[in-house]
Write an enzyme that holds these catalytic residues in place. Structure first.
Site, PDB file in Angstrom:
ATOM      1  N   GLY A  41       0.828  -1.195   0.000  1.00 14.45           N
ATOM      2  CA  GLY A  41       0.000   0.000   0.000  1.00 14.45           C
ATOM      3  C   GLY A  41       0.861   1.243   0.000  1.00 14.45           C
ATOM      4  O   GLY A  41       2.058   1.208   0.311  1.00 14.45           O
ATOM      5  N   CYS A  42       0.249   2.358  -0.339  1.00 20.23           N
ATOM      6  CA  CYS A  42       1.010   3.605  -0.453  1.00 20.23           C
ATOM      7  C   CYS A  42       1.482   4.082   0.920  1.00 20.23           C
ATOM      8  O   CYS A  42       2.673   4.368   1.120  1.00 20.23           O
ATOM      9  CB  CYS A  42       0.177   4.669  -1.154  1.00 20.23           C
TER      10      CYS A  42
END
Lengths: 344, 344, 344, 344
Positions: free
Chosen positions: D148-149
């Site tokens: 995920g970012c």
């Protein structure tokens, strides 16, 4: 009518004072000063005031200022301290939106602002203008140190818990996000749109002038020596401060009781809005309004997160200054401060 | 007190009406409707209203609305036309912020809005709510078609010249720039920040619904058949319209005389600000205020450029609607409309 | 490898040149100058270059610059004209991204830039670096006047029609919108976020330096004396120019034929994208890319609207400069210029 | 050439994959799918790709996808898990940019994503695609869970300290700020410009799906059970994540030694830039680039603040996915990933 003057009228807090004072029913702004723009109409610089403001800038003149009832200083640090003694001597009330009188200890001031304090005597008389905690003492004062923008958001968010002794002191973090107007109306490269829009960065991580202010006031309110990690960030927006405040409870506590601490503390406050537990206030919900909205979270047992938002130019500066003026002159505290936030 | 209702209270013009009407000294908002949000508090959707608005949404109910003095429609086209006849029959004033009554010709309406007009009789009774040009007729009306946002900016900028017959008709161009709030509070992909921020694009170049409205009103005001090229653009900002208007003079004219046309036409207008010749008004100078600021240029002899800026939600929608309401109820036109623009 | 130098490396066009030249397969940037920052690493000022650029700024030194194959001037007007003669004498190619050589007539230059031209001889040798119209002549030149950002967008959008003699000359309007980076990397108050974000304004309506440049080149291309009304606007965004161009046809023309004028004129152009008739290009579709996207409209018979968008720092400055450099050194014109626009 | 496919090609990570893969020297994108847009050209939706991408969307078809060498899933959770088993069975490599394979424990997945995991067998085979910590294991894998970012920014910033056992575990705070593109290309009201521009708010304070991912990976890397307070905020910008990470040292440590922990850990990493001690990285310094920039502070003895910035769509999504692909196919890890950040 209260005869008011504004010293330093070309910055954002100066023009915001005008926006609030021009329609204030008990105030007449008689003087607004600017050495650089003396002689020019104010509305030539701030066209939003066209049609509502006939004032022109004048050079600051003690003979004129001492005829007023109150003088607001919207100036860089170092200016108000040189003028306040004379004004006070003439029984003019002084509200300094700058930093000259926020730190009670002149040595701490010297350390953080890089200059000796030149009016330590009147500094002793100054009162910290956060009405939610110093309401009575403000009413009896003549010299108000209007709080910094970050300190307003952080103190209002943390003080109820610290006052009640609920937090472990060594784990406090204040992660703060500010719009660019907080940096003032100044032509610095890092503030122009191509630099500051569409980007986020922290600054002053290793030490910012608002930290000693926050720590001193929170220590005073709580009766303990408070230290916290304060990190300001520059946001790609114009107005607004979002303080995200982290602490750990000394003892387990239910969400409801946590919420009650805030709800009860601020129940009578006209300008502090305690939102439902678990809310996420947005800075735009206070744009242009003299309000601090606060929401409390307990993501895990014992971990408290408080969200506190203000408009840095209103509750964080000019609005709070007017609130303090209302106190000084025994007006209802909300007089002239009922603007509804501009959303969207 | 004027008992007011707002139909369609979840959009930007609805909440802007609340921002202006809640502190209005002669109005009490008694009803705000939303089928989708019936039963929910308004301030749960618009937290800027926390503390100043206790209303909850209700489903629109003719029995309730007909008890009011005035009903504002902040709805998509097609809604007001179905309710207005019944309200008018009960002597309720109607101000439609949508498009249902802006085009006097029902066939033109059908052509541009893709639906037959379902209330052609009351359409005949509707008056175009641009007080600067229809002040007297508005006062005698019961049904007001509040102008579109683009038309407000364009008509106020061009009408003085066309009224006086000064422009060649075939060379008119209205290049208009609007903030995103003009597109409404609606979850469309092309309006989200990653699409609409930091970018500019035109839209509807080949034909936009506001063009026939502009042309009809300018034709009426000037007594000639006016056609213009109207190009709207989406700007990466929240509020504001900037109209850049181009025309050519029929006869040579000095800058001073050109300026005088505007200065004289709007000398008594509380909400039109004619700036000094050659000024460049910015949309932020009207943010949140019910003002149109106008500046005139003559870059080359015979070539006229008029710059006209408004806040699309205030003078372009809710503010103008309140101005019209003031007219309908014989109040001073500026009542409740003295907010100073928020700058910065 | 082409040995390249950049004079004036602390502005946006300078750093954009680096972004394009550092990965260019046929170029080695050997020198980048800045008097003010001499000795400092470039990536200390532009952290996007950390890890890809080991250069430090140097003071400009003729002995060094004359050793290079090409020198780019990314400087305010007045700088390149003083250095170009010596460089050309040493057979160094010069590409000026400033304004010194854009206006062939030194008197027109003096009138608009407020200074006499100090190198009228080499001015005669300068060629206007718009490859789509001067490709062959560029290849044979030694001194390139890289076009202004607005002129690039306007000329590419209007020239096909004017070249073909299709437009009435007296009705031309170029309404242009620019991101703030077009104003340069300079700490001016009107460019900071609280001033320039969330607002739109026109500037230089009565006369902007890019107008004579546009008019001269369009006159040259069309063989007629072209005058137009040019209005630049400041947009609340970082990069991008959107030119909205208005004209009237001399003779009726079908949409298909109108489109064909553009499609055929630019069929072989690698950096001009003629979109389908009636499209609405957004500036973000060219962000970071050396492309001009163009779309044509005919809202009413005879009324033509051309939309033309570029990134002001790429096709409007540094990208076009690299394109010109490729021509000067007989490289394929697209070498090093194939970056895809960053969207979102 | 690696034959690649993208499933879910209408979102921001899908189009960003195209921006990176189209010029990648070792890849040919043969398929891009979208059920809703099947048959339409990609560049009709993403005009930045005009001229560089001839692909049209197709409906996802297992017969086609299984002919490829690698398939990227740029889809909401729940999609990749249904297709990955069949692809792996045909020896197609799978890189999931969604969340289906990030949490090794299917029960934790079910708890946070509200659905049972439908492919627990292949989940066991999935490897977490953070090359800086799992480089060797990635090379031997067939199924990559692209991080995920937020986790990318947080883990890269905290892992060096946790790996070395330097931090008190109970005091960790990750205060994260994200651009709006992190919410996806979706027409939600709270993401439109009038809602999300010029405002800041926290969200998911009481629990966000990226927290268990961060905690699981940091626990694995450090060998301890790591819990932290993770607070995401929505920023008024398009791209970028700024993670402000707080911790307390177990033992006193000099600034130089603290810096050395990071400098040494990432000395060989092509995509992690350890800035000088006390720096303040801005998100714009990584816009469009596959880089994480990190800076360390020690404002008071024992209090560590790490600043970590990435572009959420590049190092936080598509760029990291390409980096992982390069590993899977034994290419140099930097192949096709040398874009310089777009500044300004």
């Amino acid at each position: 009518m209260i005869r008011a003057g504004i010293v330093g009228g070309t910055g954002y807090t100066g023009v915001e004072l005008l926006r609030l004072l021009l329609p204030h029913p008990e105030v007449e702004v008689q003087v607004i000063t600017s050495r650089a723009e003396a002689g020019e109409r104010v509305d030539a610089h701030f066209p939003n005031l066209r049609g509502v403001c006939d004032l022109s800038y004048t050079a600051p003149d003690p003979l004129v200022l001492t005829q007023l009832d109150v003088v607001f200083f919207a100036t860089p640090h170092g200016v108000a301290m040189d003028s306040a003694p004379e004004l006070l001597a003439q029984d003019v009330r002084v509200i300094d939106l700058g930093a000259d009188f926020r730190l009670a200890n002149p040595e701490v001031f010297a350390q953080w602002y890089g200059m000796a304090h030149r009016a330590p005597d009147v500094l002793r008389e100054a009162r910290y203008g956060l009405p939610e905690y110093y309401r009575e003492i403000i009413a009896q004062s003549r010299l108000i140190a209007n709080p910094g923008c970050y300190p307003t958001a952080v103190i209002l968010g943390l003080a109820p818990l610290l006052e009640a002794g609920l937090l472990q002191q060594e784990t406090l973090v204040a992660d703060c996000k500010s719009g660019v107007s907080g940096a003032g109306r100044t032509g610095k490269v890092h503030l122009i749109v191509p630099e500051a829009a569409d980007s986020v960065n922290a600054y002053g991580v290793s030490g910012h002038r608002h930290r000693p202010e926050i720590e001193a006031i929170l220590s005073e309110i709580s009766g303990n020596n408070i230290e916290l990690q304060f990190t300001p960030h520059l946001m790609p927006m114009i107005r607004g401060i979002h303080a995200t405040l982290y602490g750990r409870l000394r003892q387990p506590m239910s969400d409801a009781n946590l919420q009650a601490v805030f709800a009860e503390r601020y129940a009578q406050e006209p300008f502090v809005d305690v939102m439902p537990f678990g809310s996420h206030p947005a800075t735009r919900s206070v744009r242009g309004a003299n309000v601090c909205r606060i929401a409390v979270h307990q993501p895990r047992p014992g971990q408290v997160v408080v969200l506190s938002v203000i408009d840095n130019l209103v509750k964080g500066a000019a609005g709070q200054a007017v609130q303090n003026m209302n106190r000084l002159f025994a007006l209802p505290e909300t007089t002239g401060l009922t603007q509804i936030a501009l959303l969207p």
